[in-house]
Write an enzyme that holds these catalytic residues in place. Structure first.
Site: not given
Length: 280
Positions: A176, A236
Site C-alpha cells: 500500500r 497509516c
C-alpha cells in the site's frame, strides 16, 4: 504500573479496586467480524467494551477521527472509568486496536494506562477465565484534557513537506505504501506522503502477538530509516495502526511523537495533495 503488562500481571491484579480493564477490539469491515458480539460472547472478567467504532468525531469530514474531549469523557464516565484509575486495554484485532485506545486515553489525561501484551488471544491460549454478557459499572467522572501537541492536521503535514521538521512514518504494509496495492476505500489514491518512511506495524510484534523486546523495536525503526533522536509523526490508513508505532516509541522512552489522525484516508482523497509511489 508499566505501560506494557503481561497476562500474569493482570491475573494477579484483577481484584484491585482501582484497576479498570477495557476491551478495545475493533475490526476493519473486510474482516467480517462483530467486535461487540465477540465481546459479549467472551471477554476478560470485569472488562468493559470501549466500542472504538463509535468513539469518533461524528461531525468530522474524515472517518474514524478522534472524538472531542467531551465525547470521550462521556464515554469513559458511562464505562465507570476515571482519569486517575489504572487502566489496562486489550484487543483481539488484526490491526492491534488497543494502541488506538491507549493513545486516546493518554491524550485525554489518563496517564496510568497500559496495554495487555498479547491481548485476548494470549489470555485465551493460556486457558485463563472468561466472562460473557455486558458489564454495568457505576458511573464515574472523567475530566478530559485537550489533545495538546499529540495530533497533527493535514495542514501541518503540508507545511512539513517544506520544513522537514518531523519525520513521517507510515504504518501501512509495503504494497500500500508503494502504491502497488490499490486502496480499498473508494476515491482514495494509491501511494504515500512524499518523503515519508515505511514501517509496517506488524514488524513490531513477535510471532505470538506480543511486542518485540527493546532491541527488536529499536532494530525495526532503524531498519526503516527512522532516527529516534528526531521528532516523528505517525500515519497509516485511518489513524489506527499509526498508534502502534506511537506506542512502540513510547516503550523506547521517546516523547516527541505525534499522530496524523486523518492519515491516508484524508491525504489520499484530496486531489491537491502530492502523492509519491515506490519505496521512497
Amino acid at each position: 504500573m508499566d505501560s506494557l503488562v503481561t497476562t500474569d500481571w493482570l491475573a494477579g491484579e484483577m481484584v484491585s479496586g482501582d484497576l479498570r480493564i477495557v476491551d478495545a477490539s475493533y475490526h476493519l469491515p473486510a474482516a467480517g467480524r462483530d467486535a461487540a458480539a465477540e465481546y459479549e460472547a467472551a471477554h476478560i472478567p470485569g472488562a468493559v467494551f470501549l466500542d472504538l467504532a463509535s468513539l469518533v468525531d461524528a461531525a468530522a469530514p474524515v472517518e474514524n477521527t478522534l472524538p472531542p474531549p467531551e465525547t470521550f469523557a462521556r464515554r469513559m464516565g458511562e464505562l465507570g472509568i476515571g482519569e486517575h484509575d489504572r487502566i489496562v486495554v486489550y484487543d483481539d484485532s488484526e490491526v492491534k486496536t488497543a494502541a488506538r485506545a491507549w493513545f486516546m486515553l493518554r491524550m485525554f489525561g489518563a496517564q496510568r494506562t497500559a496495554i495487555l501484551d498479547g491481548g485476548l488471544a494470549k489470555w485465551k491460549a493460556e486457558g485463563r477465565p472468561l466472562s460473557s454478557g455486558r458489564q454495568s459499572p457505576p458511573h464515574a467522572r472523567f475530566s478530559a484534557q485537550a489533545a495538546g501537541g499529540r495530533v497533527r492536521s493535514k495542514a501541518d503535514l503540508i507545511g512539513n513537506l517544506a520544513s522537514g521538521a518531523e519525520q513521517v512514518v507510515d504504518a501501512r504494509g509495503a504494497p500500500r505504501f508503494t502504491g502497488e496495492e490499490p486502496e480499498t476505500r473508494p476515491g482514495i489514491a494509491s501511494g504515500h506522503i512524499p518523503g515519508s518512511l515505511n514501517l509496517p506495524y506488524k514488524q513490531l510484534f513477535d510471532a505470538d502477538g506480543t511486542f518485540r523486546d527493546t532491541d527488536g523495536l529499536r532494530g525495526a525503526f532503524a531498519a526503516a530509516g527512522v532516527d529516534l533522536s528526531s521528532p516523528v509523526v505517525t500515519t497509516c490508513g485511518s489513524g489506527v495502526t499509526a498508534c502502534v508505532l506511537a506506542f512502540a516509541m513510547h516503550l523506547l522512552g521517546k516523547v516527541d511523537f505525534a499522530l496524523y489522525d486523518g492519515s491516508w484516508t484524508e491525504w489520499g482523497a484530496d486531489p491537491q495533495t502530492p502523492k509519491a509511489t515506490g519505496a521512497t
